[in-house]
Design an enzyme around this catalytic site. Structure first.
Site: not given
Ligand code: BV8
Length: 234
Positions: A60, A97, A112, A120, A180-182, A207, A225
């Site tokens: 990436r 990014d 994130h 480290c 731009g987030t789901s 979005n 966007a």
């Molecule tokens: C945590 C780095 C505890 C990696 C990423 C409830 C509460 C708290 C936590 C949870 C909860 N339920 C579940 C959880 C756990 C989990 C979670 O949410 N799981 C999900 C799958 C259910 N969350 C965690 O583990 C988080 N940590 O909870 O710790 C805590 C929290 C707070 C306080 C104390 C303790 C950590 C989550 C971080 C994970 N790391 N990224 C990497 O990038 O390699 S997350 C990953 O998804 C991505 O990196 C991205 O950042 C993130 C969100 O995705 P989106 O950006 O929305 O992208 P997506 O493809 O989904 O959507 C794109 C959208 O764009 C679409 O809607 C599309 O229609 C639109 N689009 C497309 N083209 C366009 C457009 N819009 C406009 N114009 C266009 N041209």
């Protein structure tokens, strides 16, 4: 932007970088359809197979650093807004990014983490990524630990960066804009509910399609966007 004053919080996701040529995660053909997040975006996956995870992020990085990947009109409009708005504009991105950085946004938090940085596991120092880092034979530029540099990225199950600062900004803002987030990943997906609970701010989602949280926003605009963001903020 129609007459408004007060601090603004903007949350962005992978969709804002799509028109710059970067993949999203959950759209058709997105990153999580190519590889299991459990294998490459969790501490457990890194523990199981660090070389695989390092290779995932190095791929990436190489993609991000190719010449044709650059900020688009949406990134640039948000950077202009930060300069021109008469109150604070705080940009919280889920993206790892550097396109907001390159567009000129400075009041910016990568909740994130950042693809072009490594951390480290011994001294927790954060360093700019170089091709010889993150290979397992690297040494930490600060403490010299061997082979202990991981991507400076928040994986699933890890606590996002800057949560206290984000909570304070959500409490104070007059406008919350999501671009731009789901609305799939928490805690970011919960920000609109938090702002709504406070009850002061206008909330808008820009979005391509309705996100999982669209019904929580006072205003929802759908489209690319690069069209919606400049039209909304300029
Ligand atoms: C945590 C780095 C505890 C990696 C990423 C409830 C509460 C708290 C936590 C949870 C909860 N339920 C579940 C959880 C756990 C989990 C979670 O949410 N799981 C999900 C799958 C259910 N969350 C965690 O583990 C988080 N940590 O909870 O710790 C805590 C929290 C707070 C306080 C104390 C303790 C950590 C989550 C971080 C994970 N790391 N990224 C990497 O990038 O390699 S997350 C990953 O998804 C991505 O990196 C991205 O950042 C993130 C969100 O995705 P989106 O950006 O929305 O992208 P997506 O493809 O989904 O959507 C794109 C959208 O764009 C679409 O809607 C599309 O229609 C639109 N689009 C497309 N083209 C366009 C457009 N819009 C406009 N114009 C266009 N041209």
């Amino acid at each position: 932007m129609s007459a408004r004053t007060g601090p603004i919080v903007i949350l962005t996701g992978a969709g804002i970088s799509k028109e710059s040529g970067l993949d999203t995660f959950r759209c058709a053909g997105g990153i999580w359809s190519q590889v299991r997040l459990e294998d490459v975006a969790t501490p457990e996956g890194f523990m199981r197979d660090p070389d695989r995870v390092q290779a995932f992020y190095n791929d990436r990085r190489r993609g991000l650093l190719t010449d044709n990947i650059r900020p688009n009109a949406a990134h640039e409009a948000l950077a202009r807004l930060e300069c021109e708005w008469d109150d604070e504009v705080f940009l919280v991105t889920q993206n790892i990014d550097d396109l907001h950085d390159r567009a000129g946004s400075s009041n910016l938090l990568h909740m994130h983490g950042e693809l072009l940085k490594v951390r480290c596991e011994v001294c927790h120092g954060v360093h700019e990524w170089r091709t010889d880092l993150g290979t397992g034979e690297d040494t930490c530029p600060a403490c010299g630990a061997l082979g202990r540099l991981r991507p400076h990225v928040v994986w699933f199950g890890e606590i996002p960066l800057g949560m206290d600062r984000i909570a304070d900004a959500l409490e104070r803002c007059a406008l919350f804009m999501s671009v731009g987030t789901s609305g799939t990943v928490y805690p970011a997906a919960g920000f609109v509910a938090e702002v709504t609970r406070v009850g002061r701010a206008h909330t808008v989602e820009l979005n391509m399609e309705a996100s999982n949280g669209a019904s929580l926003f006072r205003e929802v605009l759908q489209g690319p966007a690069t069209e919606l963001v400049p039209a909304y903020v300029d």
